[in-house]
Design a protein around this motif. Structure first.
Motif, short mmCIF file in Angstrom:
data_model
loop_
_atom_site.label_atom_id
_atom_site.label_comp_id
_atom_site.label_asym_id
_atom_site.label_seq_id
_atom_site.Cartn_x
_atom_site.Cartn_y
_atom_site.Cartn_z
N THR A 1 0.82 -28.18 7.06
CA THR A 1 1.27 -27.28 8.14
C THR A 1 0.92 -27.87 9.50
OG1 THR A 1 1.01 -25.34 6.71
CG2 THR A 1 1.08 -24.96 9.08
N LEU A 2 -0.27 -28.45 9.63
CA LEU A 2 -0.65 -29.07 10.90
C LEU A 2 0.28 -30.22 11.24
CD1 LEU A 2 -4.53 -29.00 10.53
CD2 LEU A 2 -3.14 -27.58 12.05
N LEU A 3 0.63 -31.02 10.25
CA LEU A 3 1.57 -32.11 10.50
C LEU A 3 2.95 -31.58 10.88
CD1 LEU A 3 0.67 -34.63 7.63
CD2 LEU A 3 0.08 -34.77 10.06
N ALA A 4 3.38 -30.52 10.21
CA ALA A 4 4.68 -29.93 10.56
C ALA A 4 4.67 -29.38 11.97
CB ALA A 4 5.02 -28.84 9.55
N ALA A 5 3.54 -28.80 12.39
CA ALA A 5 3.44 -28.25 13.75
C ALA A 5 3.51 -29.35 14.80
CB ALA A 5 2.15 -27.45 13.90
N GLY A 6 3.14 -30.57 14.41
CA GLY A 6 3.24 -31.69 15.35
C GLY A 6 4.66 -32.10 15.63
N GLN A 7 5.57 -31.84 14.70
CA GLN A 7 6.98 -32.18 14.82
C GLN A 7 7.19 -33.67 15.02
OE1 GLN A 7 7.91 -29.20 17.85
NE2 GLN A 7 8.92 -27.96 16.30
N TRP A 8 7.34 -34.14 16.26
CA TRP A 8 7.62 -35.54 16.49
C TRP A 8 6.41 -36.44 16.19
CZ3 TRP A 8 12.41 -37.01 16.89
CH2 TRP A 8 13.36 -36.11 17.38
N GLU A 9 5.22 -35.91 16.32
CA GLU A 9 4.03 -36.73 16.24
C GLU A 9 2.88 -35.88 15.74
OE1 GLU A 9 1.84 -38.90 19.73
OE2 GLU A 9 3.82 -39.78 19.43
N ALA A 10 1.98 -36.43 14.96
CA ALA A 10 0.82 -35.68 14.51
C ALA A 10 0.06 -35.15 15.71
CB ALA A 10 -0.09 -36.56 13.65
N PRO A 11 -0.36 -33.89 15.69
CA PRO A 11 -1.06 -33.32 16.86
C PRO A 11 -2.25 -34.17 17.27
CG PRO A 11 -0.57 -31.61 15.25
CD PRO A 11 -0.23 -32.92 14.60
N GLY A 12 -2.45 -34.28 18.59
CA GLY A 12 -3.57 -35.07 19.09
C GLY A 12 -4.87 -34.30 19.09
N ILE A 13 -4.77 -32.98 19.29
CA ILE A 13 -5.95 -32.11 19.38
C ILE A 13 -5.67 -30.86 18.56
CG2 ILE A 13 -7.41 -30.75 20.93
CD1 ILE A 13 -6.65 -32.72 23.17
N ILE A 14 -6.62 -30.49 17.69
CA ILE A 14 -6.45 -29.32 16.83
C ILE A 14 -7.71 -28.47 16.87
CG2 ILE A 14 -6.05 -28.50 14.48
CD1 ILE A 14 -4.69 -31.20 13.89
N GLY A 15 -7.57 -27.21 17.27
CA GLY A 15 -8.67 -26.26 17.20
C GLY A 15 -8.49 -25.38 15.97
N LEU A 16 -9.55 -25.19 15.21
CA LEU A 16 -9.50 -24.39 13.99
C LEU A 16 -10.61 -23.36 13.99
CD1 LEU A 16 -9.00 -27.22 11.32
CD2 LEU A 16 -7.23 -25.73 12.25
N CYS A 17 -10.34 -22.24 13.34
CA CYS A 17 -11.41 -21.28 13.09
C CYS A 17 -11.30 -20.74 11.67
CB CYS A 17 -11.43 -20.15 14.12
SG CYS A 17 -10.13 -18.92 13.98
#
Length: 404
Positions: free
Chosen positions: A120-136
């Motif tokens: 899901t995190l990769l899908a949310a990046g769309q064009w590119e893997a997200p550079g910064i991810i906050g999780l809880c």
């Protein structure tokens, strides 16, 4: 380029495949992975060497489609819903999330959750893997290390900032980042101690300071405020107090340097219009009079706040209020997951800034399921009460882009 771009490709292969995306992992001659999501919300992986037959060319650097924006960094925040390991920590109230606990939290279920979160995190990046991810709602460093090194995220070189919090259930906040995008300079957990309830424990506010793309410094504050358990009115004083602590942290950063760029993210368990956020935290709508001078990108080259609005934050989620939500309870959507920025992140070209209009709730079909009781759709969660559903989370991710 040091980035590891991921290309979202929509294919109409047949009725058994609704969409898929390709992770183009490296400029080195290594295998890549096709991740296919079927209508039944299941993921399948396959090697792409036979499927594509040749190596793809890197994406051009000028691909943002935003006037004046040369390069962007995607920032994602997500409450991943009770992301526990399967072991009993005798110092925490986590025994229900064990194989013999009430949730029957087995290693197989843990692995399913791990893959769901990573993809899901990769899908949310769309064009590119997200550079910064906050999780809880993550339990510990073990869970995060499994996510970084033993999931589809492992090819992207993510690193972790995590501090164990005193939360009684053992759930924490954490930051994942790609070193090629974000270089950590400093981090600190801010502990919350309620003066009116000294026995209560909650999550820390995680502060991380770093350099984006080797240029401007960015100050991140990751939050997970106390829940509404026990009722809204009963629990509200705790969220009000955490809001005052966060406000003090922000003021301290701005007193130290009025030019500090601050991005606040989290699950606040309150709406943008709640008193804790609107009044105590002083987070205002983007189009409010208090912040309008800071939003104007054609204003002065030094887009800091004017003296009468220097303490305001801009709540980027306000436009979604009453229209969309990131969490649904008894048929009602609420906007608990939010991004807020200081006005200098809405600045002029040439400096790190929020890309106007980029903030979104990641509302994809595989993250939702039909709400049979209240109609419409709701998040496809891991558990519904004590019943295992095998989904993703009871919250939807939110994301935005920062750019130059």
């Amino acid at each position: 380029m040091n980035f590891l771009p991921a290309i979202l490709i929509l294919l109409s292969l047949n009725v058994n495949c609704s969409w898929c995306f390709l992770n183009y992992f490296s400029e080195k001659p290594v295998n890549r992975t096709i991740i296919i999501l079927s209508p039944n919300n299941s993921f399948t992986d396959r090697n792409d060497s036979a499927f594509f037959g040749r190596r793809m060319s890197p994406l051009p650097e000028l691909r943002t489609g935003k006037p004046g924006i040369r390069q962007t960094v995607r920032v994602v925040f997500w409450n991943v819903e009770n992301f526990y390991d399967t072991y009993d920590d005798t110092t925490k109230l986590d025994n229900e999330f064990t194989p013999g606990g009430t949730m029957r939290w087995t290693y197989k279920r843990f692995r399913t959750k791990l893959d769901h979160v990573a993809k899901t995190l990769l899908a949310a990046g769309q064009w590119e893997a997200p550079g910064i991810i906050g999780l809880c709602e993550i339990e510990n460093r073990y869970v995060m290390n499994k996510l970084i090194y033993d999931s589809p995220l492992k090819s992207f070189g993510y690193r972790l900032v995590h501090h164990e919090s005193p939360d009684l259930r053992g759930i924490d906040v954490a930051l994942l980042y790609r070193p090629s995008v974000f270089r950590v300079l400093n981090s600190k957990p801010y502990r919350i101690s309620f003066p009116f309830d000294t026995s209560a424990r909650t999550r820390d506010i995680l502060f991380v300071q770093g350099q984006v793309l080797g240029l401007d410094t960015l100050n991140l504050l990751i939050n997970h405020w106390p829940s509404r358990r026990g009722g809204y009115a009963v629990s509200q004083p705790r969220r009000d107090f955490v809001a005052s602590v966060l406000r003090h942290i922000i003021d301290s950063l701005l007193v130290r340097n009025i030019h500090n760029r601050i991005l606040v993210m989290g699950d606040f368990n309150d709406e943008p219009s709640s008193a804790s956020i609107r009044n105590i935290l002083n987070a205002v709508p983007p189009d409010s009079a208090d912040s309008s001078s800071s939003i104007d990108q054609t204003s002065s080259p030094d887009p800091t706040f004017s003296s009468n609005s220097s303490s305001s934050l801009i709540n980027l989620m306000y436009p979604f209020a009453g229209k969309q939500g990131s969490h649904r309870y008894k048929g009602i959507w609420s906007l608990l997951d939010q991004f807020m920025i200081t006005g200098n992140l809405a600045g002029v070209a040439g400096r790190l800034r929020y890309v106007q209009g980029s903030v979104k709730i990641f509302r994809q079909g595989f993250l939702l399921k039909e709400d049979m009781k209240y109609f419409g759709s709701k998040p496809f969660r891991t558990y519904n009460g004590f019943r295992y559903e095998g989904g993703f989370s009871d919250h939807l991710p939110v994301y935005l882009d920062l750019g130059y």
